[in-house]
Motif scaffolding. Structure first.
Motif, short mmCIF file in Angstrom:
data_model
loop_
_atom_site.label_atom_id
_atom_site.label_comp_id
_atom_site.label_asym_id
_atom_site.label_seq_id
_atom_site.Cartn_x
_atom_site.Cartn_y
_atom_site.Cartn_z
N MET A 180 43.73 52.28 43.68
CA MET A 180 44.67 51.58 42.83
C MET A 180 44.90 50.17 43.38
SD MET A 180 46.50 51.99 40.09
CE MET A 180 47.89 51.25 39.24
N ARG A 181 44.68 49.15 42.55
CA ARG A 181 44.79 47.78 42.99
C ARG A 181 46.26 47.40 43.19
NH1 ARG A 181 41.74 46.04 39.41
NH2 ARG A 181 43.28 45.34 37.89
N LYS A 182 46.57 46.86 44.36
CA LYS A 182 47.94 46.41 44.64
C LYS A 182 48.27 45.18 43.79
CE LYS A 182 48.67 47.75 49.48
NZ LYS A 182 48.95 47.20 50.84
N PRO A 183 49.53 45.01 43.40
CA PRO A 183 49.91 43.75 42.76
C PRO A 183 49.57 42.58 43.67
CG PRO A 183 51.65 45.37 42.49
CD PRO A 183 50.65 45.97 43.44
N PHE A 184 49.07 41.50 43.08
CA PHE A 184 48.58 40.36 43.85
C PHE A 184 49.64 39.81 44.79
CE2 PHE A 184 47.82 35.76 44.28
CZ PHE A 184 46.55 35.78 44.84
N ARG A 185 50.87 39.70 44.33
CA ARG A 185 51.92 39.10 45.15
C ARG A 185 52.23 39.94 46.40
NH1 ARG A 185 54.45 37.80 39.85
NH2 ARG A 185 54.39 35.51 39.57
N GLU A 186 51.93 41.22 46.36
CA GLU A 186 52.18 42.07 47.53
C GLU A 186 51.21 41.77 48.67
OE1 GLU A 186 52.39 46.20 46.68
OE2 GLU A 186 53.99 45.98 45.18
N ARG A 187 50.07 41.17 48.35
CA ARG A 187 49.07 40.87 49.38
C ARG A 187 49.08 39.40 49.79
NH1 ARG A 187 43.40 43.01 47.38
NH2 ARG A 187 42.86 42.42 49.51
N LEU A 188 49.45 38.52 48.86
CA LEU A 188 49.43 37.09 49.12
C LEU A 188 50.39 36.73 50.25
CD1 LEU A 188 48.43 34.27 48.18
CD2 LEU A 188 50.43 34.19 46.67
N GLY A 189 49.86 36.04 51.25
CA GLY A 189 50.66 35.63 52.40
C GLY A 189 50.77 36.67 53.48
N LYS A 190 50.36 37.90 53.18
CA LYS A 190 50.44 38.97 54.17
C LYS A 190 49.08 39.31 54.77
CE LYS A 190 54.40 40.95 51.73
NZ LYS A 190 54.41 39.90 50.69
N GLU A 191 48.04 38.96 54.03
CA GLU A 191 46.67 39.12 54.53
C GLU A 191 45.84 37.96 54.03
OE1 GLU A 191 44.19 42.07 52.21
OE2 GLU A 191 46.20 42.83 51.75
N ARG A 192 44.76 37.65 54.72
CA ARG A 192 43.92 36.53 54.29
C ARG A 192 43.11 36.96 53.07
NH1 ARG A 192 42.63 34.75 58.89
NH2 ARG A 192 44.13 33.04 58.80
N LEU A 193 43.18 36.15 52.03
CA LEU A 193 42.45 36.43 50.80
C LEU A 193 41.39 35.35 50.59
CD1 LEU A 193 45.46 37.38 48.48
CD2 LEU A 193 43.86 38.94 49.63
N TYR A 194 40.36 35.72 49.82
CA TYR A 194 39.22 34.82 49.65
C TYR A 194 38.93 34.58 48.17
CZ TYR A 194 38.54 35.68 54.58
OH TYR A 194 38.73 35.76 55.95
N CYS A 195 38.80 33.30 47.83
CA CYS A 195 38.40 32.89 46.49
C CYS A 195 36.88 32.90 46.38
CB CYS A 195 38.93 31.50 46.17
SG CYS A 195 40.73 31.38 46.07
N ASP A 196 36.38 32.62 45.19
CA ASP A 196 34.94 32.50 45.00
C ASP A 196 34.50 31.07 45.31
OD1 ASP A 196 35.83 31.08 42.82
OD2 ASP A 196 35.05 32.46 41.31
N GLY A 197 33.28 30.73 44.92
CA GLY A 197 32.75 29.40 45.17
C GLY A 197 32.47 28.67 43.87
N ALA A 198 31.41 27.90 43.85
CA ALA A 198 31.11 27.04 42.71
C ALA A 198 30.67 27.83 41.49
CB ALA A 198 30.02 26.05 43.10
N THR A 199 30.96 27.27 40.33
CA THR A 199 30.43 27.78 39.07
C THR A 199 29.24 26.94 38.61
OG1 THR A 199 32.54 28.71 38.32
CG2 THR A 199 30.93 28.16 36.62
N GLY A 200 29.45 25.62 38.55
CA GLY A 200 28.38 24.74 38.06
C GLY A 200 27.11 24.84 38.88
N THR A 201 27.25 24.95 40.20
CA THR A 201 26.07 25.05 41.06
C THR A 201 25.21 26.26 40.68
OG1 THR A 201 27.24 24.01 42.90
CG2 THR A 201 25.30 25.32 43.46
N ILE A 202 25.87 27.39 40.47
CA ILE A 202 25.14 28.61 40.12
C ILE A 202 24.52 28.50 38.74
CG2 ILE A 202 25.30 31.10 39.86
CD1 ILE A 202 25.76 30.09 42.72
N LEU A 203 25.28 28.01 37.78
CA LEU A 203 24.77 27.93 36.41
C LEU A 203 23.65 26.90 36.28
CD1 LEU A 203 27.98 28.34 34.22
CD2 LEU A 203 26.44 30.08 35.17
#
Length: 372
Positions: A1-24
């Motif tokens: 079960m996915r935790k609500p985003f706010r419960e994890r933000l600031g409490k553990e390191r989270l990672y975004c994705d990278g470029a879109t245009g580069t891949i496309l």
């Protein structure tokens, strides 16, 4: 079960994705072609791109909606935004990340400069962002990522649109130049209190520079902010090669610099132009075990900001101009009734020239529509 985003933000390191245009571009996107159209014409390529980032370890993957607004897509905006969200959700399922990863509705600039510097009214900008956000939230996005903002006034318009049209977490990243300023003059000292005052969930920087060039700015943001900080750099500085834009920072070098950034107290890391799933995978491996730093509990000083300037309360006497006030001023009252905006603006300009730090504005009199 996915935790609500706010419960994890600031409490553990989270990672975004990278470029879109580069891949496309690697998949055949042509110069001048709007990448958001691929949500409808080449959906499987979008799924593959999103899945690549989920599989690399990204916790937050953006929808392919960076430029999706009614100015660019007056006829099929809803279809494009809904498809962008659904394709990212499909990629999350295919990557087996349903329980621990999030789909971010990607909101980029309108492409217009807001008034008074440009011709796009602030209220119209809010309307444009609101339409996209309503479609994305209804389609199932987990959060809103407002990114690549070079004007804090436009960022404010996007945040207000998000706050008024959904209850999703809101993240904002802006672009500072090498001198530490936005295109319209804002600085970290103005942007941070502005966004915190709007109650965004996290703020930071993306695009414009590589990780090495962003280290000092990341440090500054961590010193100023009381909410989680995001840093999503390019894979170095761009250069042209054979008519194509290329980036020279390898995944290994990118990860090395991102480890330095993580150690400053940054809570959310990712990439922007030129970065690939390989960059994100290397970044995660290099930073996953770097200890998290606790957020400052509260702001230690009060700040009043415009879109480009900040005034700190308490360090020195602050002069507040109070002549924009109709009480006891018959001429001012009549100017309000007659919509003589030039007269009112003149009052502000004269006070600024006389040394006022802040203007107190009161336009409340009977029988007028104050917002107008």
């Amino acid at each position: 079960m996915r935790k609500p985003f706010r419960e994890r933000l600031g409490k553990e390191r989270l990672y975004c994705d990278g470029a879109t245009g580069t891949i496309l571009q690697q998949k055949g996107l042509k110069g001048g072609e709007l990448p958001e159209t691929w949500n409808l014409t080449r959906p499987q390529d979008i799924v593959e791109m999103n899945r690549g980032y989920f599989e690399a370890g990204s916790d937050i993957v953006n929808t392919n909606t960076f430029g999706a607004n009614a100015l660019k897509f007056p006829d099929n905006l809803k279809d494009i935004v809904e498809a962008g969200v659904k394709l990212a959700m499909q990629a999350r399922v295919e990557a087996g990340r349903e329980d621990d990863a999030y789909v971010a509705l990607d909101i980029g600039p309108t492409g217009k400069l807001l008034a008074p510097m440009g011709d796009l009214p602030f209220e119209k900008a809010v309307e444009l962002f609101a339409e996209t956000i309503r479609y994305g939230a209804a389609a199932g996005a987990d959060l809103v990522l407002i990114e690549t903002m070079s004007d804090s006034l436009e960022a404010k318009a996007a945040v207000l649109a998000a706050k008024e049209n959904c209850d999703l977490p809101v993240l904002v990243t802006v672009i500072f130049d090498e001198g530490g300023k936005l295109l319209t003059g804002g600085t970290p000292e103005t942007v941070v209190p502005l966004l915190e005052g709007l109650h965004v969930d996290a703020l930071g920087i993306n695009c414009g520079q590589g990780p090495k060039q962003m280290i000092d700015m990341a440090k500054k943001l961590c010193e100023l902010a009381t909410i989680p900080v995001i840093v999503n750099p390019n894979a170095g500085l761009p250069r042209s090669e054979g008519g194509r834009t290329v980036y020279d920072v390898s995944p290994e070098e990118f990860a090395e610099d991102m480890a330095k950034i993580a150690s400053l107290g940054v809570h959310v890391l990712g990439g922007c132009c030129g970065t690939t799933p390989e960059h994100i995978r290397a970044e995660i491996a290099a930073t996953r075990n770097i200890p998290m730093q606790e957020l400052r509990k509260q702001r230690t000083h009060a700040v009043v900001t415009s879109f480009a300037q900040a005034v700190e309360i308490g360090r020195r006497p602050v002069i507040i101009g109070e002549r924009i006030n109709p009480t006891g001023k018959k001429k001012f009252q009549q100017a309000l009734r007659d919509h003589q905006i030039e007269y009112i603006l003149q009052q502000g300009t004269e006070q600024e020239d006389a040394g006022a730090d802040i203007l107190d504005v009161n336009v409340g009199i009977p029988d007028i529509d104050e917002p107008v």
